[in-house]
Write a protein that holds these residues in place. Structure first.
Motif, mmCIF file in Angstrom:
data_model
loop_
_atom_site.group_PDB
_atom_site.id
_atom_site.type_symbol
_atom_site.label_atom_id
_atom_site.label_comp_id
_atom_site.label_asym_id
_atom_site.label_seq_id
_atom_site.Cartn_x
_atom_site.Cartn_y
_atom_site.Cartn_z
ATOM 1 N N ALA A 11 47.256 -4.096 4.292
ATOM 2 C CA ALA A 11 46.055 -3.929 3.461
ATOM 3 C C ALA A 11 46.347 -4.235 1.997
ATOM 4 C CB ALA A 11 45.515 -2.509 3.613
ATOM 5 N N ASP A 12 47.534 -3.866 1.526
ATOM 6 C CA ASP A 12 47.877 -4.077 0.120
ATOM 7 C C ASP A 12 47.970 -5.556 -0.244
ATOM 8 O OD1 ASP A 12 47.933 -1.385 -0.339
ATOM 9 O OD2 ASP A 12 50.116 -1.194 -0.259
ATOM 10 N N GLU A 13 48.117 -6.415 0.766
ATOM 11 C CA GLU A 13 48.213 -7.856 0.515
ATOM 12 C C GLU A 13 46.843 -8.500 0.336
ATOM 13 O OE1 GLU A 13 51.743 -9.713 2.934
ATOM 14 O OE2 GLU A 13 50.645 -8.340 4.254
ATOM 15 N N LEU A 14 45.786 -7.755 0.625
ATOM 16 C CA LEU A 14 44.448 -8.342 0.666
ATOM 17 C C LEU A 14 43.658 -8.052 -0.593
ATOM 18 C CD1 LEU A 14 43.494 -7.448 4.345
ATOM 19 C CD2 LEU A 14 44.514 -9.560 3.475
ATOM 20 N N ASP A 15 42.884 -9.042 -0.991
ATOM 21 C CA ASP A 15 41.989 -8.916 -2.139
ATOM 22 C C ASP A 15 40.556 -8.968 -1.613
ATOM 23 O OD1 ASP A 15 40.812 -8.916 -4.627
ATOM 24 O OD2 ASP A 15 41.063 -11.074 -4.925
ATOM 25 N N ILE A 16 39.870 -7.840 -1.614
ATOM 26 C CA ILE A 16 38.479 -7.797 -1.158
ATOM 27 C C ILE A 16 37.598 -8.394 -2.249
ATOM 28 C CG2 ILE A 16 36.559 -6.343 -0.410
ATOM 29 C CD1 ILE A 16 38.622 -4.278 0.533
ATOM 30 N N ASN A 17 36.929 -9.477 -1.935
ATOM 31 C CA ASN A 17 36.096 -10.183 -2.899
ATOM 32 C C ASN A 17 34.774 -9.432 -3.080
ATOM 33 O OD1 ASN A 17 34.367 -11.959 -4.273
ATOM 34 N ND2 ASN A 17 35.321 -13.757 -3.358
ATOM 35 N N MET A 18 34.651 -8.724 -4.199
ATOM 36 C CA MET A 18 33.461 -7.911 -4.411
ATOM 37 C C MET A 18 32.226 -8.758 -4.733
ATOM 38 S SD MET A 18 34.402 -4.987 -3.565
ATOM 39 C CE MET A 18 33.072 -3.919 -4.115
ATOM 40 N N GLU A 19 32.433 -9.978 -5.222
ATOM 41 C CA GLU A 19 31.288 -10.872 -5.402
ATOM 42 C C GLU A 19 30.692 -11.222 -4.041
ATOM 43 O OE1 GLU A 19 29.749 -11.707 -8.196
ATOM 44 O OE2 GLU A 19 31.175 -10.329 -9.150
ATOM 45 N N GLU A 20 31.575 -11.367 -3.067
ATOM 46 C CA GLU A 20 31.104 -11.631 -1.708
ATOM 47 C C GLU A 20 30.373 -10.414 -1.157
ATOM 48 O OE1 GLU A 20 33.112 -13.395 2.308
ATOM 49 O OE2 GLU A 20 33.395 -14.333 0.366
ATOM 50 N N ALA A 21 30.893 -9.223 -1.426
ATOM 51 C CA ALA A 21 30.224 -7.997 -0.987
ATOM 52 C C ALA A 21 28.824 -7.907 -1.583
ATOM 53 C CB ALA A 21 31.056 -6.781 -1.378
ATOM 54 N N LYS A 22 28.699 -8.259 -2.857
ATOM 55 C CA LYS A 22 27.376 -8.233 -3.503
ATOM 56 C C LYS A 22 26.437 -9.236 -2.857
ATOM 57 C CE LYS A 22 29.519 -6.917 -7.883
ATOM 58 N NZ LYS A 22 29.925 -7.388 -9.235
ATOM 59 N N ARG A 23 26.987 -10.378 -2.440
ATOM 60 C CA ARG A 23 26.155 -11.381 -1.763
ATOM 61 C C ARG A 23 25.656 -10.835 -0.429
ATOM 62 N NH1 ARG A 23 27.084 -15.207 1.937
ATOM 63 N NH2 ARG A 23 29.352 -14.930 1.902
ATOM 64 N N TYR A 27 22.404 -9.660 -3.418
ATOM 65 C CA TYR A 27 22.367 -9.980 -4.843
ATOM 66 C C TYR A 27 22.684 -11.462 -5.057
ATOM 67 C CZ TYR A 27 22.355 -5.047 -6.262
ATOM 68 O OH TYR A 27 22.019 -3.745 -6.470
ATOM 69 N N ALA A 28 21.975 -12.086 -5.983
ATOM 70 C CA ALA A 28 22.287 -13.465 -6.372
ATOM 71 C C ALA A 28 23.562 -13.451 -7.220
ATOM 72 C CB ALA A 28 21.136 -14.068 -7.170
ATOM 73 N N LYS A 29 24.256 -14.593 -7.241
ATOM 74 C CA LYS A 29 25.477 -14.697 -8.026
ATOM 75 C C LYS A 29 25.176 -14.415 -9.496
ATOM 76 C CE LYS A 29 29.424 -17.732 -8.811
ATOM 77 N NZ LYS A 29 30.049 -19.044 -8.504
ATOM 78 N N GLY A 30 25.988 -13.537 -10.088
ATOM 79 C CA GLY A 30 25.816 -13.208 -11.489
ATOM 80 C C GLY A 30 24.750 -12.164 -11.759
ATOM 81 N N ALA A 31 24.145 -11.602 -10.708
ATOM 82 C CA ALA A 31 23.081 -10.613 -10.893
ATOM 83 C C ALA A 31 23.643 -9.331 -11.499
ATOM 84 C CB ALA A 31 22.414 -10.305 -9.561
ATOM 85 N N ASP A 32 22.801 -8.622 -12.228
ATOM 86 C CA ASP A 32 23.179 -7.353 -12.840
ATOM 87 C C ASP A 32 23.212 -6.268 -11.762
ATOM 88 O OD1 ASP A 32 23.654 -5.179 -14.433
ATOM 89 O OD2 ASP A 32 21.629 -5.129 -15.322
ATOM 90 N N VAL A 33 24.384 -5.728 -11.497
ATOM 91 C CA VAL A 33 24.506 -4.657 -10.499
ATOM 92 C C VAL A 33 25.064 -3.391 -11.150
ATOM 93 C CG1 VAL A 33 24.763 -6.223 -8.535
ATOM 94 C CG2 VAL A 33 26.795 -5.513 -9.813
ATOM 95 N N SER A 34 24.776 -3.227 -12.432
ATOM 96 C CA SER A 34 25.332 -2.083 -13.167
ATOM 97 C C SER A 34 24.903 -0.751 -12.557
ATOM 98 C CB SER A 34 24.913 -2.140 -14.641
ATOM 99 O OG SER A 34 23.511 -2.240 -14.773
ATOM 100 N N ASP A 35 23.714 -0.732 -11.927
ATOM 101 C CA ASP A 35 23.241 0.511 -11.326
ATOM 102 C C ASP A 35 24.035 0.886 -10.071
ATOM 103 O OD1 ASP A 35 22.218 -1.747 -10.053
ATOM 104 O OD2 ASP A 35 20.455 -0.695 -9.297
ATOM 105 N N ALA A 36 24.766 -0.086 -9.520
ATOM 106 C CA ALA A 36 25.524 0.178 -8.294
ATOM 107 C C ALA A 36 27.034 0.089 -8.498
ATOM 108 C CB ALA A 36 25.098 -0.810 -7.209
#
Length: 202
Positions: A11-23, A27-36
């Motif tokens: 697990a430590d070798e992996l980078d979870i792409n949070m932009e992908e999670a938002k997609r 959420y659209a790319k670059g969307a404001d997700v400050s509330d979450a």
């Protein structure tokens, strides 16, 4: 078709792409997700702690006749897959999972809050993608060239009904703990099966 092998991925070798999670959350790319942001950070940390990656794979030859792709112990009929594997003499067939603890964590969150559960589910999907990405990086090292973009049952015209045979030839139940329901859903849910073609060397 060669022997079925396992990859040791931590697990430590992996980078979870949070932009992908938002997609995955819509959420659209670059969307404001400050509330979450706070819950996204918590979901990332919790999912990372629950992550138990497991990957099994085999390397097999590829023979294509129109829309029929022959891997030896398994054949698949698909125009889209045939196009994807054009120029490939062999391929990696693999199954990957983020592990059962990720599923349990998501289910627990969903029982208390559908909104929070949806965020954890999205991060769990991104975690499964991270496992696949690391597997394909390892495959590139083995093959000495970058594999073709991976292609999964259910993509394009590759019918999901191939899934039982796919998991059978990989012995995925025994090697990775991946099983299948009657309607072709994998368990753990955050699991992926895929083909990654290897271009023939000229």
């Amino acid at each position: 078709m060669g022997a079925v092998c396992k990859l040791r991925i931590l697990a430590d070798e992996l980078d979870i792409n949070m932009e992908e999670a938002k997609r995955y959350m819509g959420y659209a790319k670059g969307a404001d997700v400050s509330d979450a942001e706070d819950i996204l950070k918590r979901a990332h940390d919790d999912i990372k702690s629950a992550l138990k990656p497991s990957v099994c794979y085999t390397i097999t030859f590829v023979k294509i006749a129109e829309n029929l792709v022959d891997f030896g112990l398994i054949q698949m009929k698909s125009d889209a897959l045939s196009r994807n594997l054009k120029g490939c003499g062999s391929a990696f067939l693999f199954a990957a999972t983020a592990g059962p603890l990720v599923d349990r964590l998501i289910a627990k969150k969903q029982r208390f809050s559908l909104a929070e559960g949806a965020i954890y589910d999205a991060v769990g999907s991104a975690a499964a993608e991270a496992v696949c990405n690391e597997a394909c990086r390892r495959f590139e090292e083995m093959a000495g060239s970058k594999p073709k973009p991976r292609f999964s049952p259910g993509y394009g015209d590759l019918d999901i009904s191939i899934q039982p045979d796919f998991l059978r030839v990989l012995d995925a139940g025994r090697k990775c703990g991946i099983t299948l329901t009657d309607n072709y859903l994998m368990a753990p849910l955050k699991s992926v099966t895929a083909i990654a073609g290897i271009k023939s060397q000229n």
